[in-house]
Design an enzyme around this catalytic site. Structure first.
Site, PDB file in Angstrom:
ATOM      1  CE1 TYR A   1      -8.838  20.767  30.232  1.00  0.00           C
ATOM      2  CE2 TYR A   1      -8.265  20.788  32.563  1.00  0.00           C
ATOM      3  CZ  TYR A   1      -7.901  20.954  31.241  1.00  0.00           C
ATOM      4  OH  TYR A   1      -6.611  21.303  30.919  1.00  0.00           O
TER       5      TYR A   1
ATOM      6  CG  ASN B   1     -14.317  12.633  22.488  1.00  0.00           C
ATOM      7  OD1 ASN B   1     -15.162  13.446  22.131  1.00  0.00           O
ATOM      8  ND2 ASN B   1     -13.079  12.993  22.773  1.00  0.00           N
TER       9      ASN B   1
ATOM     10  CD  GLU C   1     -22.906  10.155  27.002  1.00  0.00           C
ATOM     11  OE1 GLU C   1     -21.919   9.492  27.342  1.00  0.00           O
ATOM     12  OE2 GLU C   1     -23.883  10.311  27.746  1.00  0.00           O
TER      13      GLU C   1
END
Length: 400
Positions: free
Chosen positions: A268, A276, A399
């Site tokens: 995770y 990011n 995304e």
């Protein structure tokens, strides 16, 4: 582009008159060395990269865009050329056969490719900002040697996180990994996986202990041809059709514990961290898409005549051109800022998300407006803007 612009509505018309089909960024050598360089100034390496990618896109990608879109498949010879051009390992260290360049360099390449074909752009985006960087940042020295040279020179990679029941809620994934001695056995189905039709390396997220929730999620490196891994349904998409999007099925897929990427239970962290960067990549793709649509439209507006003058000379049209240009410039600054911050070692959680959100909105706005400004020809496949319009929608979906 000159910036000596008056204020108010006159400024809007002035912007339109000063525009050229391509937005030019100056070299850092042209900026005063005593002050921080503007975001849109590139160093010599970045200028060379930008020019070479733009040339490659025009000469080798553009002639194949319509056929790839119609066939829902990337051209195999083009893939080889992308590797030969060095586009598939931009940040990979030179000693591992990559370019050894910066994150900003990846962003420049993604943007330039998207000006011609956003589908090819996302292939390069996922390869560099997700797959390569995951292995580079979290892999062992042995995994670096095993995978990074291949990914830089011949093998496409895929990042397998999403599932039918876990899209935005990615940590609700159901793919499981059960430990058996020195191996794990993976079972589950991944959905909407970019590049999976051509990929030879897959980063698969699976949960080793559901009682721990998202802290059981672990990343595994699995290769095509590995028993138990197969490619499922290929999606027939609205846009970015040359980029494959398929299911990835894992049925009793047995992998050695050395296939774990990073630490067990910390997948995770990898997903959060790498997405990011991925968002900035999508921002660059959407930025390039908007520029591509705009660049294809403005010259036509100067050629198309109505009422004895080019339609670009009508003030109402100039307002629309200027508004598109301002939106593109704003998205450019947000995207470049996030990329420069990443290279400076600064956190980009907020800046990356903002750039991706805004650039995807700009792409849709500009592509739609360009179709409107072109009129009837904009609605036909004879002109490339209708494809930019179809391609733009995905920017607001993936995304997240």
């Amino acid at each position: 582009m000159n910036r000596l612009i008056p204020s108010g509505r006159t400024a809007v018309g002035a912007v339109a008159k000063l525009l050229r089909p391509n937005f030019q960024a100056r070299s850092l050598s042209q900026a005063a060395s005593a002050v921080p360089a503007p975001l849109t100034c590139f160093n010599d390496e970045e200028v060379a990269l930008r020019e070479s990618v733009a040339k490659f896109a025009t000469e080798h990608i553009k002639p194949k865009v319509r056929a790839m879109d119609a066939n829902n498949k990337i051209d195999a010879d083009l893939v080889k050329r992308m590797f030969d051009q060095g586009l598939m390992g931009i940040e990979t260290p030179a000693e591992l056969e990559g370019g050894g360049m910066s994150f900003m360099s990846s962003i420049i390449a993604i943007e330039e490719l998207a000006k011609v074909d956003p589908a090819i752009s996302v292939v390069v985006d996922v390869q560099n900002t997700l797959v390569n960087n995951c292995i580079r940042l979290w892999g062992t020295a042995e995994q670096h040697k095993q995978f990074l040279p291949r990914l830089a020179t011949k093998d496409i990679g895929s990042f397998c996180l999403s599932e039918w029941g876990s899209g935005s809620d990615a940590f609700a994934l159901k793919t499981k990994a059960v430990a058996h001695g020195d191996h794990y056995v993976l079972n589950g189905t991944k959905a909407w996986i970019t590049n999976s039709g051509e990929a030879n390396v897959f980063i698969v997220m699976a949960n080793v202990d559901f009682s721990k929730g998202y802290k059981g999620i672990t990343a595994f490196l699995v290769e095509r041809g590995h028993p138990g891994l197969s490619i499922g349904k290929k999606e027939d998409k609205l846009g970015i059709r040359a980029s494959s999007t398929c299911e990835v099925n894992l049925v009793d897929c047995k992998v050695h514990k050395s296939a774990v990427l990073g630490k067990v239970g910390e997948g995770y962290k990898i997903a959060i961290g790498i997405l990011n960067e991925g968002r900035v990549g999508i921002a660059a793709q959407m930025l390039g898409l908007a520029e591509g649509a705009f660049n294809e439209t403005v010259p036509y507006l100067h050629q198309r005549r109505q009422f004895n003058q080019p339609i670009a000379d009508f003030q109402g049209m100039q307002f629309q051109i200027a508004e598109c240009a301002v939106a593109i410039e704003s998205a450019k600054l947000m995207t470049y800022n996030a990329a420069r911050m990443k290279d400076a070692g600064l956190p980009i959680v907020k800046e990356g998300a903002m750039a991706k959100l805004y650039a995807s909105q700009v792409a849709e706005k500009v592509a739609s407006q360009c179709v409107n400004m072109l009129g009837g020809v904009g609605f036909t496949k004879e002109f490339p803007v209708e494809k930019f319009f179809r391609d733009c929608k995905i920017g607001q979906i993936y995304e997240v």
